[in-house]
Write a protein that holds these residues in place. Structure first.
Motif, mmCIF file in Angstrom:
data_model
loop_
_atom_site.group_PDB
_atom_site.id
_atom_site.type_symbol
_atom_site.label_atom_id
_atom_site.label_comp_id
_atom_site.label_asym_id
_atom_site.label_seq_id
_atom_site.Cartn_x
_atom_site.Cartn_y
_atom_site.Cartn_z
ATOM 1 N N VAL A 33 63.751 -55.408 45.839
ATOM 2 C CA VAL A 33 64.162 -54.056 45.466
ATOM 3 C C VAL A 33 62.953 -53.382 44.825
ATOM 4 O O VAL A 33 62.621 -52.241 45.127
ATOM 5 N N PHE A 34 62.270 -54.120 43.946
ATOM 6 C CA PHE A 34 60.999 -53.669 43.383
ATOM 7 C C PHE A 34 59.960 -54.747 43.650
ATOM 8 O O PHE A 34 60.152 -55.905 43.302
ATOM 9 N N LEU A 35 58.839 -54.374 44.275
ATOM 10 C CA LEU A 35 57.782 -55.294 44.664
ATOM 11 C C LEU A 35 56.453 -54.784 44.126
ATOM 12 O O LEU A 35 56.038 -53.664 44.432
ATOM 13 N N ALA A 36 55.789 -55.604 43.292
ATOM 14 C CA ALA A 36 54.483 -55.244 42.728
ATOM 15 C C ALA A 36 53.444 -56.246 43.196
ATOM 16 O O ALA A 36 53.680 -57.453 43.164
ATOM 17 N N THR A 37 52.260 -55.742 43.606
ATOM 18 C CA THR A 37 51.221 -56.629 44.138
ATOM 19 C C THR A 37 49.837 -56.354 43.562
ATOM 20 O O THR A 37 48.852 -56.774 44.135
ATOM 21 N N ASP A 38 49.720 -55.686 42.443
ATOM 22 C CA ASP A 38 48.413 -55.330 41.918
ATOM 23 C C ASP A 38 48.356 -55.600 40.423
ATOM 24 O O ASP A 38 49.212 -55.147 39.673
ATOM 25 N N ALA A 39 47.313 -56.317 39.964
ATOM 26 C CA ALA A 39 47.215 -56.710 38.561
ATOM 27 C C ALA A 39 46.820 -55.573 37.631
ATOM 28 O O ALA A 39 47.046 -55.653 36.433
ATOM 29 N N SER A 40 46.244 -54.497 38.134
ATOM 30 C CA SER A 40 45.780 -53.432 37.251
ATOM 31 C C SER A 40 46.914 -52.522 36.775
ATOM 32 O O SER A 40 46.740 -51.772 35.828
ATOM 33 N N THR A 41 48.063 -52.579 37.436
ATOM 34 C CA THR A 41 49.190 -51.718 37.077
ATOM 35 C C THR A 41 50.366 -52.573 36.622
ATOM 36 O O THR A 41 50.775 -53.486 37.323
#
Length: 174
Positions: A33-41
């Motif tokens: 549902v929510f997918l995050a793939t970046d360490a800076s954010t």
């Protein structure tokens, strides 16, 4: 998909603070549902219900992604409620509710970290976890130190394999 944002910081996706059941995030395919793939954010998801109609998951952090959450209800149809994979992290920053089972509540693998320290987790309706409440392996961790669980569930409590670590802060396996 929670996309990388220029610069650093924490970004908020907020539902209804007065009635989190009135905002429902649904996925109808595999994924999150929510997918995050970046360490800076860093993303903070709160005050809503997450569910799937097609075998997806709730919160998914991969390839360095970071998701924080609070005041969520993990609802029906999900494979995993929380996934931290490939050196990513998911952290509870407040209490939350589980209203429906899944294959696993937490799936922390390949260097993933799930931190649910000092939180109250409310289980309603006796959810069933067909694999395990916490599935942790391949150098990943899940931290449950000082948690309070209200309600009950069925299924295995945990599956730990390939250098996975579950931290309970000295609490019993129950």
């Amino acid at each position: 998909v929670l996309r990388p944002v220029a610069g650093t910081g924490t970004y908020v996706v907020q539902g209804n603070t007065g009635n989190q059941a009135s905002v429902i995030g649904t996925i109808s395919v595999a994924g999150g549902v929510f997918l995050a793939t970046d360490a800076s954010t860093r993303w903070n998801v709160r005050y809503m219900t997450l569910q799937s109609t097609g075998g997806g998951s709730g919160l998914v952090a991969e390839r360095g992604g970071v998701i924080q959450f609070q005041n969520l209800t993990f609802g029906t149809g999900m494979v995993s409620h929380i996934v931290a994979a490939t050196n990513s992290a998911v952290r509870a920053t407040g209490n939350y509710t589980i209203s429906s089972g899944a294959a696993q509540h937490i799936n922390s693998v390949v260097g993933g970290t799930v931190d649910v320290t000092s939180r109250t987790v409310t289980l309603t309706g006796t959810p069933n976890f067909t694999n395990a409440y916490a599935n942790v392996g391949y150098n990943a961790t899940a931290n449950f130190a000082s948690d309070v669980f209200s309600g009950s569930a069925t299924g295995s409590r945990y599956a730990v394999f390939a250098n996975g670590v579950i931290i309970t802060g000295g609490a019993a396996t129950t």
